[in-house]
Design a protein around this motif. Structure first.
Motif, mmCIF file in Angstrom:
data_model
loop_
_atom_site.group_PDB
_atom_site.id
_atom_site.type_symbol
_atom_site.label_atom_id
_atom_site.label_comp_id
_atom_site.label_asym_id
_atom_site.label_seq_id
_atom_site.Cartn_x
_atom_site.Cartn_y
_atom_site.Cartn_z
ATOM 1 N N GLU A 170 1.035 -0.512 -0.124
ATOM 2 C CA GLU A 170 0.421 0.119 0.130
ATOM 3 C C GLU A 170 0.884 1.175 0.313
ATOM 4 O OE1 GLU A 170 -3.108 0.350 3.035
ATOM 5 O OE2 GLU A 170 -3.445 -1.373 2.459
ATOM 6 N N SER A 171 0.630 1.971 -1.007
ATOM 7 C CA SER A 171 0.792 3.438 -1.062
ATOM 8 C C SER A 171 0.158 4.900 -0.298
ATOM 9 C CB SER A 171 1.277 3.678 -1.830
ATOM 10 O OG SER A 171 2.826 4.455 -2.981
ATOM 11 N N MET A 172 1.299 5.579 -0.291
ATOM 12 C CA MET A 172 1.111 6.602 0.653
ATOM 13 C C MET A 172 2.082 8.266 0.845
ATOM 14 S SD MET A 172 0.852 6.776 4.565
ATOM 15 C CE MET A 172 -0.533 4.905 5.045
ATOM 16 N N GLU A 173 1.665 8.932 0.188
ATOM 17 C CA GLU A 173 2.535 10.445 -0.506
ATOM 18 C C GLU A 173 2.496 11.940 1.166
ATOM 19 O OE1 GLU A 173 1.631 12.725 -2.769
ATOM 20 O OE2 GLU A 173 2.629 11.451 -4.253
ATOM 21 N N ILE A 174 4.221 11.397 2.052
ATOM 22 C CA ILE A 174 3.808 11.834 3.433
ATOM 23 C C ILE A 174 5.480 13.119 2.880
ATOM 24 C CG2 ILE A 174 4.166 11.954 6.225
ATOM 25 C CD1 ILE A 174 3.603 9.245 6.025
ATOM 26 N N GLY A 175 4.614 14.226 3.653
ATOM 27 C CA GLY A 175 5.713 15.670 2.939
ATOM 28 C C GLY A 175 4.904 16.400 2.514
ATOM 29 N N VAL A 182 5.669 6.734 0.633
ATOM 30 C CA VAL A 182 5.622 5.737 1.542
ATOM 31 C C VAL A 182 5.045 4.708 0.898
ATOM 32 C CG1 VAL A 182 5.472 5.110 4.073
ATOM 33 C CG2 VAL A 182 6.299 7.654 3.040
ATOM 34 N N ALA A 183 6.146 3.160 1.415
ATOM 35 C CA ALA A 183 5.234 2.413 0.856
ATOM 36 C C ALA A 183 4.868 1.285 2.077
ATOM 37 C CB ALA A 183 5.868 1.679 -0.344
ATOM 38 N N LEU A 184 4.162 0.002 2.089
ATOM 39 C CA LEU A 184 3.515 -0.393 3.545
ATOM 40 C C LEU A 184 3.936 -2.050 2.840
ATOM 41 C CD1 LEU A 184 0.757 1.349 5.554
ATOM 42 C CD2 LEU A 184 3.400 1.771 6.027
ATOM 43 N N CYS A 185 4.621 -3.437 3.210
ATOM 44 C CA CYS A 185 4.231 -4.382 2.674
ATOM 45 C C CYS A 185 3.777 -5.076 4.169
ATOM 46 C CB CYS A 185 5.676 -5.070 2.334
ATOM 47 S SG CYS A 185 6.348 -3.472 1.458
ATOM 48 N N TYR A 186 3.170 -5.894 3.591
ATOM 49 C CA TYR A 186 2.915 -7.074 4.304
ATOM 50 C C TYR A 186 1.963 -8.320 3.944
ATOM 51 C CZ TYR A 186 -1.567 -5.121 3.744
ATOM 52 O OH TYR A 186 -3.002 -3.880 3.044
ATOM 53 N N LEU A 187 1.723 -9.108 4.769
ATOM 54 C CA LEU A 187 1.349 -10.501 3.820
ATOM 55 C C LEU A 187 -0.515 -10.213 4.769
ATOM 56 C CD1 LEU A 187 3.976 -13.233 4.550
ATOM 57 C CD2 LEU A 187 3.077 -12.755 2.541
ATOM 58 N N ARG A 188 -1.615 -10.678 3.534
ATOM 59 C CA ARG A 188 -2.630 -10.479 3.921
ATOM 60 C C ARG A 188 -3.273 -11.017 4.825
ATOM 61 N NH1 ARG A 188 -7.194 -10.084 -0.385
ATOM 62 N NH2 ARG A 188 -6.319 -12.550 -0.687
ATOM 63 N N ASP A 189 -2.739 -12.491 4.940
ATOM 64 C CA ASP A 189 -3.901 -13.831 4.951
ATOM 65 C C ASP A 189 -2.774 -14.460 7.302
ATOM 66 O OD1 ASP A 189 -1.289 -14.409 3.881
ATOM 67 O OD2 ASP A 189 -1.650 -16.237 3.770
ATOM 68 N N ILE A 190 -1.349 -13.006 7.109
ATOM 69 C CA ILE A 190 -0.389 -13.256 8.524
ATOM 70 C C ILE A 190 -0.701 -11.948 9.392
ATOM 71 C CG2 ILE A 190 1.122 -13.530 8.830
ATOM 72 C CD1 ILE A 190 1.983 -15.623 6.988
ATOM 73 N N THR A 191 -0.569 -10.947 8.613
ATOM 74 C CA THR A 191 -0.541 -9.309 9.539
ATOM 75 C C THR A 191 -1.887 -9.499 10.004
ATOM 76 O OG1 THR A 191 1.053 -8.501 7.684
ATOM 77 C CG2 THR A 191 0.297 -7.897 9.413
ATOM 78 N N ASP A 192 -2.012 -9.296 11.563
ATOM 79 C CA ASP A 192 -2.668 -7.947 12.199
ATOM 80 C C ASP A 192 -3.448 -7.373 12.061
ATOM 81 O OD1 ASP A 192 -4.771 -8.046 14.134
ATOM 82 O OD2 ASP A 192 -3.357 -7.130 15.849
ATOM 83 N N PRO A 193 -4.889 -7.344 11.355
ATOM 84 C CA PRO A 193 -5.271 -6.077 11.351
ATOM 85 C C PRO A 193 -5.122 -4.960 11.851
ATOM 86 C CG PRO A 193 -6.826 -7.858 10.551
ATOM 87 C CD PRO A 193 -5.976 -8.467 11.609
ATOM 88 N N ASN A 194 -5.282 -5.256 13.264
ATOM 89 C CA ASN A 194 -5.042 -4.202 14.377
ATOM 90 C C ASN A 194 -4.124 -3.369 13.807
ATOM 91 O OD1 ASN A 194 -8.258 -4.521 15.079
ATOM 92 N ND2 ASN A 194 -7.341 -6.127 16.756
ATOM 93 N N LEU A 203 0.291 7.253 10.792
ATOM 94 C CA LEU A 203 1.214 7.800 9.614
ATOM 95 C C LEU A 203 0.568 8.739 8.973
ATOM 96 C CD1 LEU A 203 2.491 4.720 7.236
ATOM 97 C CD2 LEU A 203 3.831 6.253 8.514
ATOM 98 N N SER A 204 -0.922 8.652 8.858
ATOM 99 C CA SER A 204 -1.723 9.654 8.253
ATOM 100 C C SER A 204 -2.099 11.130 9.516
ATOM 101 C CB SER A 204 -3.080 9.329 8.544
ATOM 102 O OG SER A 204 -3.921 9.326 9.695
ATOM 103 N N ASP A 213 14.218 10.891 4.693
ATOM 104 C CA ASP A 213 14.238 9.466 5.012
ATOM 105 C C ASP A 213 13.377 8.635 6.307
ATOM 106 O OD1 ASP A 213 17.692 7.249 4.809
ATOM 107 O OD2 ASP A 213 16.763 7.633 6.882
ATOM 108 N N SER A 214 14.185 7.343 5.947
ATOM 109 C CA SER A 214 12.889 6.523 6.575
ATOM 110 C C SER A 214 13.164 6.948 8.030
ATOM 111 C CB SER A 214 13.073 5.224 6.714
ATOM 112 O OG SER A 214 14.676 4.413 7.284
#
Length: 506
Positions: A170-175, A182-194, A203-204, A213-214
């Motif tokens: 998932e991508s978003m723009e900050i600044g 900024v890209a968020l990487c995760y596994l949909r069937d493993i990562t906790d949705p909360n 981040l928002s 920089d990160s």
């Protein structure tokens, strides 16, 4: 503001907004020799060959099967996208602010007279360095690839190692000014949705003019900003990111930064390395224990020395006490002052070797350790035993794999030395209790910092002090609340007379 098809008005807006820049390119031409059009781009940010061969050439040459006069102007943009341009990254856009943002990001905009939608073409071509071995995370056995500054390349490195349909980006723009992707990487069937929801919320809420920089994001999303201990792990290794994604964590990548962030983070992650899992468990368990001993050395060794020398010399064996007393006979300072002088000198020397050019830094570190240390002993500023203690402490801090965790322990040494010089061993114990209480109170996105020790979890403890065999670690960490907690499934049992595939006798 939407486009109205007037090229003169659009040109005026472009010139007033970004037109005063020397690298801003404006090229007027006629599509198929019939329709007036203009190209806007920053010449140093686009791929000139792509722009000439895949965009300009097909637009200026009339196809043999086409009569330009029969084209309806309102349908011209769709016709160019679907049947003319030799490029897959083309879309139509009507909003002026989107066009400006795209040009600033390195894309190309083509506007046509009388058409209320412009062509937005992905032509970004920023020069970048090659994929090299990570400089901050050396590895003996494992992949040699490291992230670079380009976000697209980094995402490709992750996809290459984790070819799963469940991997989501998932991508978003900050600044406000930099518009950093900024890209968020995760596994949909493993990562906790909360966890994902909380990360997006933090981040928002960031409202800053620029993210360079990160590390900027790390300071905004961590739970306790006043703690010396890092609550977000960073790495430039794609394989390390994939390993954390498979456990249920979320990776954060920033365009322009070679360091990716991993959340949530526990303290145990900072003394684990890639070799812990690529080598056999028995050997790496012994090395991990040695690493933990070095970590303890780097924190409490100088304070223990000050406390024993100043308050409890009776704890030292007689022969050793005589040798220590003989070495300190000509030193005019108390032990606490002597240790502080040597510690501060070592920190200054360490910082100097980091900032100097690589060719000079190595020579300076050798000169500083040998010449200055020997001169300090000869001049009576420090005793030989103090030099040995500081040297062992410095080596122990270098043995900690994570730089930010090692820096926290280096800073905490100084208050411990003050406590030891004031209260002796009681001061050391009080300081350690305060540090332990602080670590117990820390959390990273709701996960206790000392997990899985506190709160205790037997499955997680298999990978804390020692590294158990991979066959024992068959479940993902429970403190991450994964949707699928099974990591390793036992081999299937076969009925008598049956053999698994690939093992049948010919």
């Amino acid at each position: 503001m939407e486009l109205n098809g007037d090229l003169d008005q659009l040109d005026t807006i472009m010139q007033e907004t970004v037109g005063e820049s020397a690298d801003f390119s404006v090229r007027r031409f006629r599509i198929f020799g019939h329709y007036s059009a203009v190209i806007y781009c920053f010449s140093h940010m686009v791929q000139q060959t792509m722009l000439n061969e895949e965009i300009m050439k097909p637009l200026m040459n009339v196809p043999s099967h086409l009569n330009p006069e029969l084209l309806v102007r309102e349908e011209l943009a769709e016709f160019l996208v679907n049947e003319t341009l030799y490029h897959c990254g083309v879309e139509t856009e009507k909003m002026m602010d989107r066009l400006l943002s795209a040009v600033l990001a390195g894309d190309t905009v083509i506007a046509i007279e009388g058409v209320k939608a412009a062509l937005l073409i992905s032509t970004r071509g920023i020069e970048k360095r090659g994929i090299e071995q990570p400089a901050t995370e050396q590895v003996i056995r494992g992949p040699r690839e490291g992230f670079i500054e380009t976000l697209g390349t980094n995402l490709g490195l992750i996809r290459y190692r984790l070819q799963s349909t469940q991997l989501r980006v998932e991508s978003m723009e900050i600044g406000r000014r930099t518009k950093s992707k900024v890209a968020l990487c995760y596994l949909r069937d493993i990562t906790d949705p909360n966890l994902l929801k909380e990360l997006k919320r933090r981040l928002s809420n960031i409202d800053i003019d620029g993210i360079l920089d990160s590390g900027y994001l790390e300071q905004f999303i961590e739970d306790n900003k006043w703690s010396p201990f890092p609550q977000v792990q960073y790495t430039e290794r794609p394989d390390k990111i994939v390993a954390n994604l498979l456990e249920g964590r979320v990776a954060i990548l920033v365009d322009g930064s070679p360091l990716a962030l991993v959340v949530p983070t526990i303290f145990a992650q900072f003394y684990q390395t890639v070799e812990d899992y690529t080598e056999r468990f028995l050997l790496m368990s012994a090395i991990r224990l040695a690493r933990l001993v070095a970590l303890i050395f780097s924190l409490v060794f100088p304070a223990l020395y000050v406390a024993v020398i100043s308050f409890n010399p009776e704890l030292i064996p007689t022969e050793f006490a005589v040798a220590v007393a003989g070495g300190r006979a000509g030193v005019p300072f108390p032990a606490v002052v002597e240790v502080l002088i040597m510690e501060v000198s070592m920190e200054v020397l360490r910082e100097a070797t980091i900032r100097l050019p690589q060719q000079v830094g190595g020579a300076l570190s050798i000169v500083g350790v040998l010449v200055i240390g020997q001169a300090a002993v000869a001049a009576g500023f420090a005793s030989p035993i103090t030099v040995v203690i500081i040297a062992l402490t410095t080596i122990g801090s270098f043995a900690t794999p994570a730089y930010n965790a090692a820096l926290a322990l280096r800073l905490l040494r100084f208050p411990l030395i003050f406590m030891a010089g004031t209260f002796g061993l009681y001061g050391v114990m009080i300081g350690l209790i305060l540090i332990a209480n602080h670590m117990l109170s820390l959390k990273s996105f709701g996960v206790p910092y000392l997990s899985p020790i506190v709160p205790g979890n037997f499955q997680g403890m298999k990978d804390v002090l020692i590294r158990s065999p991979l066959s024992w670690m068959n479940r993902r960490p429970s403190f991450l609340a994964p949707q699928d907690d099974v990591k390793l499934r036992p081999p299937q049992k076969h009925q008598d007379g049956e053999q698994p595939d690939g093992d049948q006798s010919s």
